[in-house]
Write an enzyme that holds these catalytic residues in place. Sequence first.
Site, PDB file in Angstrom:
ATOM      1  N   GLY A   1      12.285  -4.571 -15.633  1.00  0.00           N
ATOM      2  CA  GLY A   1      11.985  -3.179 -15.331  1.00  0.00           C
ATOM      3  C   GLY A   1      11.474  -2.409 -16.533  1.00  0.00           C
ATOM      4  O   GLY A   1      10.715  -1.444 -16.385  1.00  0.00           O
ATOM      5  N   ASP A   2      11.874  -2.824 -17.722  1.00  0.00           N
ATOM      6  CA  ASP A   2      11.517  -2.075 -18.932  1.00  0.00           C
ATOM      7  C   ASP A   2      10.026  -2.100 -19.253  1.00  0.00           C
ATOM      8  O   ASP A   2       9.397  -1.039 -19.346  1.00  0.00           O
ATOM      9  CB  ASP A   2      12.322  -2.594 -20.127  1.00  0.00           C
ATOM     10  CG  ASP A   2      13.771  -2.166 -20.084  1.00  0.00           C
ATOM     11  OD1 ASP A   2      14.513  -2.683 -19.232  1.00  0.00           O
ATOM     12  OD2 ASP A   2      14.162  -1.310 -20.900  1.00  0.00           O
ATOM     13  N   PRO A   3       9.431  -3.279 -19.479  1.00  0.00           N
ATOM     14  CA  PRO A   3       8.023  -3.256 -19.859  1.00  0.00           C
ATOM     15  C   PRO A   3       7.132  -2.772 -18.728  1.00  0.00           C
ATOM     16  O   PRO A   3       6.046  -2.225 -18.975  1.00  0.00           O
ATOM     17  CB  PRO A   3       7.719  -4.722 -20.206  1.00  0.00           C
ATOM     18  CG  PRO A   3       8.714  -5.501 -19.420  1.00  0.00           C
ATOM     19  CD  PRO A   3       9.955  -4.651 -19.405  1.00  0.00           C
TER      20      PRO A   3
END
Lengths: 397, 431
Positions: free
Chosen positions: B181-183
Amino acid sequence: MTPPLSSLRILDLTSGVSGPWCTKLLADYGADVIKVERPGTGDESRGHGPFTGGVPDRERSALFLWLNTSKRSITLDVQTPTGRDLALRLAAQCDAVVVDRSSHELERLRLNHEDFAAVNPSIVTTSVTAFGLTGPYADWRATNLTSYATGGQHYLTGDGDREPIQNGGYHALYQAGTWAFGATLAAVWNARETGVGQRAEVAGQEVMASILEIYMPDFAYRKAETLLTRRGNMATAVVGIYPVIDGHIGIHAMPKNWPQLLDSLDMHWMAEDERFKDNRARLRNNDELMAQLYIWTAGVTKAEAYERGGRYRAPISPVNTMADLLASPHLDARQFCREIEHPAAGAMQYPGSPARMPATPPQVRPAPLLGQHNAEVYDELGLMARDLATLAAAGVI
Amino acid sequence: MPDLSSPTSNLPLTGIRILDLTMVWAGPSGTRLLADMGAEVIKVESARSWDMLRSLHFLSGPPEQWWDKAAYFNHNNRNKYGITLDLQTPRGRELALRLAAMSDVVFENYRADVIGKLGLDYADLRAVKDDIILVSMPSHGKSGPESGNVAYGTNVEQLAGLASLTGYPGMGPHKSPIAYGDPNAGAIAAAAALAALLHRRETGEGQHVEVAQWEAMIGNVGEFVLAWQMALADDPAADIDAWSERQRHGNRHFSRLQGVFACTGEDEWVAVSIGTDAEFSALCEAIGRPELARDARFADVVSRRHHQDELDATIVAWTRGRSQDEAADTLQAAGVAAAPVLKLQRLLYDRNLRARGFWETVSHAAAGEWDMEGPVWRMSRTPAHVRISAPMFGEHNRWVLGELLGLSEAEIAALEAEHVTAREPQAGVHS
């Protein structure tokens, strides 16, 4: 309130997932995207099931309907000299053209950045491919699976004693598209500042290789292979997926979330237990901690676990299904999904845009029918109705 | 002055200044994209609130100045400048606002309520710079009944439905190996900031952009959201759990013959993906089984899917005696989509990435020298590289406070004495 990219016009020569996702984002945020499709068949995703009504139909593919909202579709065979000429005339009026072919194919078609720049010096040519325009893999055939395989994430996904698996859907292709969206905007910004365009190139392999979290940075730096194995659903006991009564939940607790996690689990005794007293101890006793979590998860539902995580601010989440997304009270309160009525496929709930820009909200229109905008786009180019009849008869449009 | 030995004047985003309040991965991965393109990104930390990635170094000891030696931090913050400023102090907040007044974009990825408690919300920023762009990246968004919830990258893919679609056939949902989900949110946030900048260029107006990381991921499974509605329209009694399980088919595909096949070498695999009849014929020819292309069991896409187990056994009988490169090269030469499933040990030396100059050798004053991925947005006229290594803790305090904000030596010394700035992170914050 116009969408943020209302001043942009884009020529879209792509098909499939990566390019169309890039241009869908541009279009939903307001750019005028002219999608060029092959006469007769159109974008390859039009043939991709499932379809509304269950019967193959070029206007009813879920993948096509999703990836092509807000665009205008024209048919045009860019492999013909006349088609190429019309593509260049369109490019002369555009901020960017998006392509997804290899450099050899673009050379053969004479649709390289230099060809577009000759008619429009400020144009940006965004190239989105699996392996890039140069290098030994440049002419390789590629699908989502091969992009996933060569990006590093594939090897790390799955169980250690089984084959690696890809994640569901087309994530290597989607990521390439998302990154091409940003690269296009950076290059367009620069073109507006300087009056000069350039080629912006995004390779799916490079995108995937650059999002390997701690794994690649740590290996590149320390050359230690300790982290480089497939660890299944449990990175550690507190970063993993657990079964619950009615499905699954995920936990992703960083050391600082430990007190909140104990609140959610109502297992405060663990704070006093030597085995779990700090992060180091918890890693040492990972299996015992996991056993405790299995005991807890076996007695809760997805909703109960999520409610407790929310109440105590612990990172616990349900493994949502598509039905859960459509029924989510949170997404509903935020009016995330929007109903879109398509003339052939009917009305459905479509996910909202990935970034909210309430001062300049996106305006989303249904995906176009094949060649739906031939008349208006070619009219804008100065062609007469009888010209269109000639072009159609010759198979150019 | 920071090290400007490589000029930034010929990069796409030269002249854009970003005040970066983000930490860990989502926010920093987004601001890194903009920093790579030449934006001047100033990252803010403090002694009691510093980027957790600094502690994930896996070095034994830990060594002196460990906080500057974590590769994960140093990858995600290259091309940025770094200062320390305690935003929870009145003086720290005041200086942050002065920096915001000189910036084009402010990024934050705090939990939804934190930026308001710091007194640095959109209204506060707008009061000092009318056309400021604020990009907020809370996991669940800033409104709605669950906005107070906490989620990290793997939670995001669970919330967004991706985990329910990933897995081995017949098994339960599976997670990505990374905090995916972060990048994803980072790349969306960077693009959204550029969209807001283009809008500001046209109208003079700034705005508050909100990237809810959960929402930012749902688009990547958008076709499944539609597909489930189609399934329900066909059969109102359709069962979502059974439907989800059917989507979890490992490496397989509903219309392609595809999978990964074992090669020589420990845990080595080649990925193969076949669509058309012509590609299937090419495969049969390449693996020395041309008669299979004429076999009625494998005559078309549908029959090949029905008999995939037999075909898998046939393919692996051929791949088992070959290295993953040999298998991929042979199949590609025959016109079949195939590629090695690259271990990270091999990815770092992959011939395509090496030929393209993807890996760049960086030199860091505290951490030494190693290879790092270069900028992924490849610009032909304004090519970008790693210009400066990630900031050491508070490395650019003097430049930012002295040169940019015009504070005197005495004022800078006072800030340090009052613990508004710091030279070392407090230990134990993230353990």
